[in-house]
Design an enzyme around this catalytic site. Structure first.
Site, PDB file in Angstrom:
ATOM      1  N   SER A   1       0.832  -1.180  -0.102  1.00  0.00           N
ATOM      2  CA  SER A   1      -0.243   0.082  -0.061  1.00  0.00           C
ATOM      3  C   SER A   1       0.989   1.205   0.501  1.00  0.00           C
ATOM      4  CB  SER A   1      -0.928   0.260   1.038  1.00  0.00           C
ATOM      5  OG  SER A   1      -1.248   1.373   1.448  1.00  0.00           O
TER       6      SER A   1
ATOM      7  N   TYR B   1      -1.230  -0.142  11.188  1.00  0.00           N
ATOM      8  CA  TYR B   1      -1.341  -0.912   9.474  1.00  0.00           C
ATOM      9  C   TYR B   1      -0.360  -0.596   8.290  1.00  0.00           C
ATOM     10  CZ  TYR B   1      -3.837  -1.634   4.693  1.00  0.00           C
ATOM     11  OH  TYR B   1      -3.848  -2.328   3.699  1.00  0.00           O
TER      12      TYR B   1
END
Length: 288
Positions: free
Chosen positions: A180, A193
Site C-alpha cells: 500500500s 496497518y
C-alpha cells in the site's frame, strides 16, 4: 472471453495462479486479468457465503476507513463471496477454481494449496492480497490483540502460505505481494496497518534473495482505489477531490490499474525484475 481479452496479451497461457482475497476489488481484478491472459486462476475468500457482521480480513485496497462506524457499515455491505465471483468469471469463459480460505486458518491455507495442485498439478504465480485493518487506534493506544491480528493477517500468513506452496512452485515462478502507499507514510487513522505494509516491502527484499534464482518476488503498492468498500470516498466529493488533487494525474486509481501492474510483475516480461516494489499511486509521494 469478452472484448477486454482482445486488448491484452496472453502472457499466462498454461500457467496457474493463486490470488488470495480475490472475490472483489483489487484481488478480483488481478485474478480476472491473469485469467484473461490465459492463466487458470484459483480465487479465495474467507467465506463461501455472505460475510457477517464484524471486522474481518479484507483485501488491501479496503484500507480507507476513517472511523469505526464507517468501517463496520462497509463490512456489512461486503457480501460478494467465492461462489458469486466464480460464477462471474466463468461467464467470461475463464478457467477458475474457487476455494474458501481464511488465511489465518492453517488447514484452509493447506487446502488452498492442495486443491490447486490436485486440479492443476503446479503453481506458477501467487498474489498475496489478503490484509486486515481492525482498528483506527493510535499505535501506542492499540490493544495487544489488535497488534497480533495485524501482524498475523498482514505479514505472518503471507509467509505461512508460501511455506505451504513453495514445494509446488515451478521454475520461473513469481510471487507478488500487495502492499500500500501507506507503507511509505502511514496515516494516523491506520498507522499500525501502514507499518505492516512497510514490513511487506522488507519481506519482498528478503524473500527475493531467499527464493532466487528460480522464483521472483516483487510487490505492488497501490494508492487510493475506490471500491464498494470505500464508497464513502467516492460518494464524498470533498474527500475524493482532496485526494485527487494530491496525485499528479488528478484521479484515483482503479482496480484495473493495480491488476495491470501486478500482471506485469508476475509475467515473463519482468523476468529480470525481483525484489522490487512498484508504486501505483498516480505520482503521489512514496519515499521511506
Amino acid at each position: 472471453m469478452d472484448s477486454k481479452s482482445s486488448k491484452i496479451g496472453r502472457r499466462f497461457e498454461g500457467k496457474v495462479a493463486i490470488v488470495t482475497a480475490s472475490t472483489q476489488g483489487i484481488g478480483f481484478s488481478i485474478a480476472q486479468r491473469l485469467a484473461l491472459e490465459g492463466a487458470s486462476v484459483v480465487i479465495s475468500s474467507r467465506r463461501q457465503g455472505k460475510r457477517r457482521k464484524g471486522t474481518v480480513p479484507v483485501s488491501c485496497e479496503e484500507e480507507m476507513s476513517q472511523d469505526l462506524e464507517t468501517f463496520k457499515e462497509q463490512s456489512l455491505r461486503f457480501e460478494r463471496n467465492v461462489d458469486e465471483a466464480v460464477k462471474k468469471l466463468k461467464q467470461q469463459g475463464i478457467e477458475v477454481l474457487g476455494v474458501v480460505c481464511h488465511v489465518s486458518n492453517a488447514q484452509q491455507r493447506k487446502s488452498l494449496v492442495e486443491q490447486t495442485v490436485q486440479k492443476y498439478g503446479k503453481i506458477d504465480v501467487i498474489v498475496s492480497n489478503a490484509a486486515a485493518n481492525p482498528s483506527i487506534d493510535a499505535i501506542l493506544d492499540s490493544q495487544e490483540s489488535t497488534l497480533d491480528k495485524l501482524w498475523e493477517i498482514n505479514i505472518k500468513t503471507a509467509i505461512l502460505l508460501l511455506q505451504d506452496a513453495s514445494p509446488h512452485l515451478t521454475k520461473g515462478s513469481s510471487i507478488v505481494f500487495i502492499s500500500s502507499l501507506s507503507a511509505y507514510q502511514p496515516p494516523s487513522s491506520m498507522a499500525m496497518y501502514g507499518v505492516t505494509k512497510t514490513a511487506l516491502l522488507g519481506l519482498t527484499k528478503a524473500l527475493a534473495t531467499e527464493m532466487a534464482p528460480h522464483t521472483r518476488v516483487n510487490c505492488v503498492a497501490p494508492g487510493t482505489v475506490p471500491t464498494h468498500f470505500a464508497s464513502f470516498i467516492t460518494e464524498n466529493d470533498t474527500i475524493r477531490n482532496a485526494i485527487e488533487e494530491k496525485t499528479l494525474l488528478k484521479r484515483l486509481g482503479t482496480p484495473e490499474d493495480m491488476a495491470a501492474a501486478t500482471a506485469f510483475l508476475a509475467s515473463d516480461e519482468a523476468s529480470y525484475i525481483t525484489g522490487e516494489t512498484i508504486v501505483v499511486a498516480g505520482g503521489m509521494s512514496s519515499r521511506l
